[in-house]
Design an enzyme around this catalytic site. Structure first.
Site, mmCIF file in Angstrom:
data_model
loop_
_atom_site.group_PDB
_atom_site.id
_atom_site.type_symbol
_atom_site.label_atom_id
_atom_site.label_comp_id
_atom_site.label_asym_id
_atom_site.label_seq_id
_atom_site.Cartn_x
_atom_site.Cartn_y
_atom_site.Cartn_z
ATOM 1 C CG ASN A 1 18.722 -10.642 14.412
ATOM 2 O OD1 ASN A 1 19.579 -11.019 15.209
ATOM 3 N ND2 ASN A 1 17.855 -9.681 14.702
ATOM 4 C CB CYS B 1 18.751 -9.149 21.970
ATOM 5 S SG CYS B 1 19.503 -7.941 20.882
ATOM 6 C CB CYS C 1 -18.466 -2.962 0.945
ATOM 7 S SG CYS C 1 -19.646 -2.111 2.005
ATOM 8 C CB CYS D 1 -14.450 0.981 0.328
ATOM 9 S SG CYS D 1 -14.957 2.493 1.166
#
Lengths: 474, 434
Positions: free
Chosen positions: B77, B139, B357, B386
């Site tokens: 924003n 902010c 892998c 994995c």
């Protein structure tokens, strides 16, 4: 509109609006948002089982990833590179038996990635665009006759044209398409898609279509082999097996394939006569297509009568369920004995059967069903007498689709033994074309196999889990 | 039923779920509806100094990152602090607090870095009856260009200075909201503590460009062909926020400083994780902005049910439970040896573990005929990739080798006693032999 309860054959049993609704797309096409959600479900499996399950070995995970990436037209290229009839296959393939049936999500949750619908989304988006995505190679000066403009013939002609050969595409019918045009159930190929696709395939150039010419009629194989550098035979199965029942000659007893062709060519389905009580003899896709479509035309009772058990039916479970959902009743283990009626069929008498292990036997128990229209859907045979060596009633070919005659290749339903699917025709026509090209030009044959990751490890094998199709030559 | 009531630096609320200072808390109408929906407290949208209020852009204020099915994963924003007059906000705050005395109402404040500015606004805020204040040092867009927001939060000396002013001119709890746009979150937290802060809240939004419009060649949200960096929040920032919370919670200097956790909290579980890492309560914004105020019902019900299951009587009992287990890499037990195990019954044969892998890790999974995947123990380093790429939960798990077993990869017997890098022979600074 006719009263739906009118006995005998009558047109307009349903209102034109109802019929139009009934014959709309069986599966609505995906929009961009549905496609994104559906594409996201693909796991991008390693050397995916769906690729191995596709007769044309389309790189399915790749094209789905291209859809997910917002590039459906590139996805379509991935599809068409392997299968120029990818648009029709997306509509008519029994995906439940092929790609979607092998999808790991089918295994794990019973809900495969919607590969068929995604393929349609991709191919539609490219075909909607003006122009053809492939260019022809430089003219080779070679000419090829392709006999039969069905899936196999069109796939073969396209690949040959792409390689720079000049193709004459013959068909007995006045327009191309073969079973795509005359055989596929109407609700699977709406909006005249078969012709749209045929026209689009021809846009590559180098293919001239000559309709109304059949082998054994206007054409002879010897003459073709004489005047062309090579010939591809991709004809269909024109003969329909006879019904071994008394009264099979009565009015109202029809070949299912003929009726389906008539239905496909009809410009006003409400004017197509259909019975009130229909019995379809057979258990394959043709039986389902005839049963479902007559039901959709407004027949009150439609029954499929199959002589063996349900597990032996040629139609997939999905197709059986589709028929059931439309209100078609399937009775198994019955065979027709006699068709009763005064001139026109009124009733069919069936006998229950038992598979004794050494053949099918009638049990003696019988039943009668009202039947003013009876469809024979008990298989087709090849009627062509071409002089080519046959095997099981069909043309015998080697692993490269070469026939017993020099310069003549064959593929599709007419070769032995086939699986009689659009997608197999597309695969065989394509592969025959590559071998023809190699033979004509004296160059090595280009591989049409899927690119698999295992090859990177020096393992030049089909993906693990790939069971070579038992019916696939070679 | 577990008691969700929390007492955060003396501020009581019926549950630990506060709405963070943001658009949902910009006015009386929203805040009343939030309280009716069940939120335990709100931090009112940041107030600025008296005078003409700030203005916002009139084009789009938000940009987004999506997950599958257009699930909003991250929101960016460029909205500034409240653009309504100070007086209006103060009047509304007073009315709401009077009507909801059991709920927490906190005033977020951002005024210039001058003592007079803070001295002027703090008594006005105190008059509203607000339970405390939160200093918006976070902010990263717009206001930072004017020397406020993250421009303050990035300079520990300023944080300490302003916090001290607030503790001087205001007698209720002061919470310092920290910006994550720094290199080491412990520095601003220590500064807040040194300035006398009662608590810190974190994280504020992360500076970001969420996407680029490739036709206009401009970042989004695009305002007339141009865009600017905005503050990023939502589920995507949660891991970053949790690390920063944990760093403060385990820092010897700030370990007792109360923390209000913020950053992508969407479900009760997210909240429980923040609380376990040392937060006394949590603040939520993006989840409410995505789904509406009623998401709090799932949060309170879920947290309460989980606490019952685990036998925790209060939020305070959960707070900080995981902090002792957050440590430095050097203290991880190198004698803890695991191997991947694939449950063949659960495996759906997608081969993703194999691709991951084989292509990118240790070539420790074999692909057998029939697409059967097996772990090669002699190669498996237990990296967990994995497990992470497997689409089936619990199909691949890490199983520990028992002490006395031999690790086929190293050929070494797994020792019974733990051993870490500080003791490892390869470490030039090792304190003891393994």
């Amino acid at each position: 509109m006719t009263d739906p309860l009118t006995p005998g054959l009558a047109a307009g049993r349903l209102s034109p609006e109802e019929i139009e609704g009934n014959f709309a797309d069986l599966h609505a096409p995906l929009g961009p948002r549905d496609a994104a959600v559906a594409a996201d479900r693909c796991y991008f499996c390693y050397d995916a089982p769906c690729i191995a399950a596709c007769p044309t070995e389309i790189d399915i995970p790749l094209f789905i990833r291209q859809i997910a990436g917002g590039r459906p037209e590139e996805a379509a290229k991935t599809i068409f590179d392997q299968n120029i009839l990818g648009g029709m296959c997306a509509r008519v393939c029994p995906t439940e038996d092929l790609c979607e049936g092998s999808c790991v999500r089918e295994t794990s949750e019973g809900k495969p990635v919607e590969i068929g619908l995604l393929q349609r989304y991709a191919t539609d988006s490219l075909m909607r665009r003006q122009g053809h995505p492939y260019n022809r190679a430089d003219e080779t000066g070679k000419t090829v006759a392709v006999v039969g403009a069905g899936p196999a013939g069109m796939a073969c002609a396209h690949r040959l044209a792409m390689r720079g050969h000049r193709v004459t595409l013959y068909d007995a019918a006045t327009k191309p398409g073969g079973l795509n045009e005359f055989g596929i159930a109407a609700y699977k190929s709406t909006g005249d898609f078969a012709q749209t696709e045929a026209d689009w395939i021809m846009q590559i150039g180098g293919i001239s279509f000559e309709g109304g010419k059949a082998l054994g009629r206007e054409l002879s194989l010897e003459e073709l082999a004489e005047s062309f550098d090579a010939v591809f035979v991709g004809v269909g199965l024109a003969g329909v097996n006879a019904l071994a029942a008394e009264g099979a000659e009565k009015d109202g007893v029809t070949d299912a394939v003929r009726y389906i062709a008539e239905l496909r060519q009809s410009t006003d389905l409400a004017s197509l006569p259909v019975g009130r009580n229909i019995v379809v003899i057979g258990g394959g896709m043709t039986a389902i297509d005839a049963a479902v479509q007559t039901k959709l035309l407004g027949a009150e009772n439609v029954t499929i009568a199959y002589r063996r058990g349900r597990d032996r039916m040629g139609a997939s479970v999905y197709e059986q369920d589709l028929a059931a959902s439309k209100g078609v009743r399937i009775i198994c283990n019955v065979q027709p004995v006699e068709i009763h009626g005064n001139g026109a069929a009124a009733e069919i008498e069936l006998e229950y059967t038992a598979d004794t292990g050494d053949g099918l036997r009638g049990t003696g128990e019988r039943l009668r069903l009202p039947a003013d229209q009876i469809f024979k859907a008990i298989g087709q045979t090849m009627t062509l007498d071409s002089g080519l060596e046959l095997e099981g009633g069909r043309i015998s070919v080697d692993a490269k689709y070469r026939t017993s005659m020099e310069k003549v290749w064959a593929g599709g339903d007419c070769v032995a033994p086939g699986d009689d699917l659009t997608v197999w025709g597309a695969a065989q026509g394509r592969d025959a074309a590559e071998d023809m090209h190699a033979a004509l030009m004296g160059v090595p044959e280009a591989s049409t196999r899927a690119v698999i990751a295992e090859a990177a490890r020096g393992i030049d094998a089909p993906p693990h889990g790939h069971a070579p199709h038992p019916d696939m030559p070679g | 039923m577990a008691d969700l009531t929390t007492d955060f630096v003396g501020i009581r609320s019926p549950n630990p779920f506060w709405l963070a200072s943001a658009p949902p808390t910009d006015k009386e109408y929203n805040v009343r509806r939030a309280f009716e929906a069940g939120w335990g407290g709100v931090v009112w949208k940041t107030l600025g100094a008296e005078g003409p209020p700030v203005v916002n852009v009139n084009g789009p204020r938000y940009g987004a990152i999506y997950g599958p099915d257009r699930r909003l994963m991250g929101l960016n924003n460029i909205e500034l602090i409240t653009d309504r007059p100070l007086e209006t906000n103060l009047e509304e705050m007073a009315r709401v607090k009077a009507d909801y005395p059991d709920r927490a109402l906190i005033a977020s404040i951002m005024v210039p870095c001058e003592e007079a500015a803070w001295k002027a606004i703090l008594p006005r805020v105190a008059e509203t009856g607000a339970d405390g204040i939160e200093l918006n040092f976070g902010c990263p867009h717009g206001m930072a260009e004017r020397g406020m927001g993250s421009a303050v939060g990035q300079v520990p000396e300023y944080i300490e200075m302003v916090t001290r002013w607030c503790k001087t001119y205001y007698d209720r709890p002061v919470i310092v909201k920290l910006t994550p746009n720094i290199t080491d979150i412990r520095m601003p937290a220590r500064a807040a503590l040194n300035g006398g802060a009662d608590a810190v809240s974190l994280i504020n939004t992360i500076n970001s460009i969420t996407s680029v419009d490739l036709d206009r060649m401009a970042p989004e949200p695009t305002i007339d062909g141009k865009g600017t960096h905005g503050g990023y929040c939502g589920p995507a920032v949660r891991p970053i926020a949790m690390n920063m919370v944990a760093e403060i919670a385990r820092d010897p200097e700030t370990r007792d400083l109360p923390i209000s956790g913020i950053g992508g909290i969407t479900t009760w579980r997210d909240a429980a994780e923040f609380i376990a890492l040392g937060c006394g309560n949590v603040q939520v914004c993006t989840a409410a902005m995505t789904y509406g105020f009623r998401v709090v019902e799932e949060m309170t019900a879920g947290l309460s049910a989980w606490m019952d299951e685990k036998g925790y009587a209060s939020v305070a009992e959960v707070s900080g439970r995981a902090v002792p287990n957050v440590t430095d890499w050097q203290y991880l037990n190198l004698n803890y040896v695991t191997k991947a195990r694939i449950d063949q019954d659960l495996c759906i044969k997608c081969g993703r573990c194999y691709a991951a892998c084989e292509d990118t890790s240790h070539q420790a999974i074999a692909m057998e005929p029939g697409r059967t995947f097996e772990v090669i123990d002699a190669e498996c380093v237990a990296c967990n990739l994995c497990v992470d790429v497997c689409p089936v939960e619990d199909c691949i798990t890490m199983t520990r080798l028992e002490p006395g077993e031999t690790d086929p990869r190293t050929g070494r017997v797994v020792p019974a006693e733990p051993g870490n890098w500080t003791q490892h022979p390869n470490n030039p600074a090792a304190t003891a032999a393994e």
